[in-house]
Design an enzyme around this catalytic site. Structure first.
Site, PDB file in Angstrom:
ATOM      1  N   HIS A  11       0.821  -1.203   0.000  1.00 46.73           N
ATOM      2  CA  HIS A  11       0.000   0.000   0.000  1.00 46.73           C
ATOM      3  C   HIS A  11       0.858   1.257   0.000  1.00 46.73           C
ATOM      4  O   HIS A  11       1.897   1.318   0.652  1.00 46.73           O
ATOM      5  CB  HIS A  11      -0.908   0.036   1.234  1.00 46.73           C
ATOM      6  CG  HIS A  11      -2.147  -0.795   1.113  1.00 46.73           C
ATOM      7  ND1 HIS A  11      -2.989  -0.713   0.031  1.00 46.73           N
ATOM      8  CD2 HIS A  11      -2.690  -1.719   1.959  1.00 46.73           C
ATOM      9  CE1 HIS A  11      -4.001  -1.547   0.203  1.00 46.73           C
ATOM     10  NE2 HIS A  11      -3.840  -2.184   1.355  1.00 46.73           N
TER      11      HIS A  11
ATOM     12  N   ASP B  93       7.665  10.420   2.432  1.00 48.18           N
ATOM     13  CA  ASP B  93       8.596  10.595   1.321  1.00 48.18           C
ATOM     14  C   ASP B  93       9.879  11.289   1.763  1.00 48.18           C
ATOM     15  O   ASP B  93      10.970  10.959   1.297  1.00 48.18           O
ATOM     16  CB  ASP B  93       7.934  11.344   0.160  1.00 48.18           C
ATOM     17  CG  ASP B  93       7.218  12.623   0.585  1.00 48.18           C
ATOM     18  OD1 ASP B  93       7.346  13.038   1.753  1.00 48.18           O
ATOM     19  OD2 ASP B  93       6.508  13.199  -0.265  1.00 48.18           O
TER      20      ASP B  93
ATOM     21  N   CYS C 107       0.270   2.765  -4.667  1.00 47.34           N
ATOM     22  CA  CYS C 107      -0.469   3.976  -4.996  1.00 47.34           C
ATOM     23  C   CYS C 107       0.342   5.223  -4.688  1.00 47.34           C
ATOM     24  O   CYS C 107       1.217   5.219  -3.824  1.00 47.34           O
ATOM     25  CB  CYS C 107      -1.757   4.047  -4.174  1.00 47.34           C
ATOM     26  SG  CYS C 107      -2.932   2.765  -4.568  1.00 47.34           S
TER      27      CYS C 107
ATOM     28  N   ASP D 103      11.058  11.900  -4.469  1.00 43.39           N
ATOM     29  CA  ASP D 103      11.378  13.322  -4.657  1.00 43.39           C
ATOM     30  C   ASP D 103      12.646  13.524  -5.475  1.00 43.39           C
ATOM     31  O   ASP D 103      13.613  14.139  -5.013  1.00 43.39           O
ATOM     32  CB  ASP D 103      11.516  14.018  -3.298  1.00 43.39           C
ATOM     33  CG  ASP D 103      10.178  14.144  -2.588  1.00 43.39           C
ATOM     34  OD1 ASP D 103       9.166  14.259  -3.290  1.00 43.39           O
ATOM     35  OD2 ASP D 103      10.162  14.133  -1.348  1.00 43.39           O
TER      36      ASP D 103
END
Length: 392
Positions: free
Chosen positions: A267, A301, A325, A332
């Site tokens: 996920h 992230d 997803c 980045d």
């Protein structure tokens, strides 16, 4: 609530962020003014080494780049050559395929698999044989997208990188920029969330098994250099702590000339950015198996950027395959190629925050902050605050 078979998890309790609001404000206010001069000096030195004059004229070796100064900034901000293949852009969800036999994969037998992993392997490793000879990056990505689309999914694969890549050149999943020398290491993560009531997946373990066979056969990675995390009751559990430790270990092992590979199937999510530093207003995340436990949460992230992207040493290379997803920009990186049939080249992100990232990384390292939880230490917080405020 998440939908079973969709690699997406809605965040209910974001990861704790120990960065104080005052510190965030200082970062935003001071990043450009304090980093600009030092950054420009480093960029000028980098450009000189690349054979680029201060007027921006490049020699023959760099003439193909449309923006050599941007390239120099990218090299300064991110020491290693990092690339990421993602299953969709930030606003999209990724899918489970109920029967990977339709993709003609070696370990099919009616089992489920991630759409990106299954499609990509179908193009480059059909029937357990390398099958991408003569195909460019554009060819492979568009073929993978067509396979996904033919099975009813609309996700668009993407390639992002720390260096500008000519996507018309021959495809290679594990970069050969270092000449194929050195040692190769891999971290493979597959999470089916088998003990969760909602959001269970079926194909992530199969993704890992298929990818492992591919990187051992084609990538020539030894089994002893592959770390596998699965929630199957037998392998190392893909908890937040274990995933972060595996990434830290990968970066620690890699020396100049070595290559790393990371595959994540599970996920992904999006949560609101509480720092105000992300222009989208959201953070892309990975969801470890214990994301819903107290004080655990998602892997952000910016944590991946700190612990993986910027932690890989100069002179190394890293390829990441993210089948989840909202994964378009989860690492980045400053260059992007979108396999939507309209883009034919990799493009630089003109708003990539080089000064802020370089300053933040340098200040944190000087203060002894190597991970977010270090900011629990009051002395380290004060050191970071003082550095950003210009105090001695």
């Amino acid at each position: 609530s998440p939908v079973t078979g969709d690699h997406c998890q809605t965040a209910t309790a974001p990861s704790r962020d120990y960065t104080t609001p005052k510190l965030n404000n200082m970062l935003r206010q001071r990043a450009k003014e304090r980093a600009a001069t030092a950054l420009q000096e480093r960029v000028d030195r980098r450009m000189e080494r690349l054979g680029i004059s201060s007027e921006g004229q490049a020699n023959a070796a760099t003439a193909a780049s449309p923006n050599p100064e941007f390239d120099a900034r990218a090299s300064e901000a991110i020491p290693a050559e990092v690339r990421m293949i993602s299953g969709c852009h930030d606003a999209q969800t990724s899918a489970d395929v109920s029967d990977v036999a339709s993709f003609r994969l070696p370990d099919a037998a009616g089992k489920a698999g991630g759409a990106l992993t299954s499609a990509m392997l179908s193009v480059v490793y059909k029937e357990e044989r390398p099958s991408c000879k003569g195909l460019s990056f554009v060819d492979v990505f568009l073929k993978a997208r067509d396979l996904v689309k033919a099975r009813g999914f609309d996700q668009v694969p993407q390639l992002s990188s720390s260096r500008l890549i000519d996507v018309s050149r021959p495809f290679d999943l594990m970069t050969n920029e270092l000449g194929g020398g050195g040692t190769r290491y891999a971290v493979l993560i597959g999470i089916n969330y088998t003990n969760h009531r909602q959001g269970r997946l079926r194909g992530c373990h199969n993704d890992v098994r298929n990818i492992k066979k591919y990187i051992m056969d084609v990538g020539k990675i030894k089994s002893s250099n592959i770390t596998v995390l699965l929630d199957d009751g037998r392998s190392m559990e893909p908890t937040r702590a274990n995933i972060m430790q595996a990434l830290d270990d990968l970066c620690r092992k890699c020396k100049p000339g070595d290559t790393g590979f990371v595959h994540y199937s599970g996920h992904g999510g999006r949560i609101k950015d509480t720092t105000g530093t992300d222009p989208t207003g959201y953070n892309s995340t990975l969801c470890p198996v214990d994301f819903d436990k107290r004080n655990v949460g998602h892997i952000l992230d910016r944590e991946l950027y700190q612990h993986l992207v910027c932690a890989m040493p100069a002179g190394t290379a890293l390829t990441c395959l993210m089948d989840c997803c909202h994964s378009g920009t989860v690492l980045d990186l400053p260059y992007n190629f979108v396999a939507d049939g309209e883009h034919t080249e990799m493009e630089a992100d003109p708003e990539f925050p080089f000064p802020m990232l370089i300053q933040l990384i340098g200040v944190c390292r000087d203060a002894g902050v190597t991970r977010l939880k270090d900011l629990r230490d009051r002395d380290k917080r004060e050191r970071v605050r003082a550095a950003l405020a210009g105090e001695r």
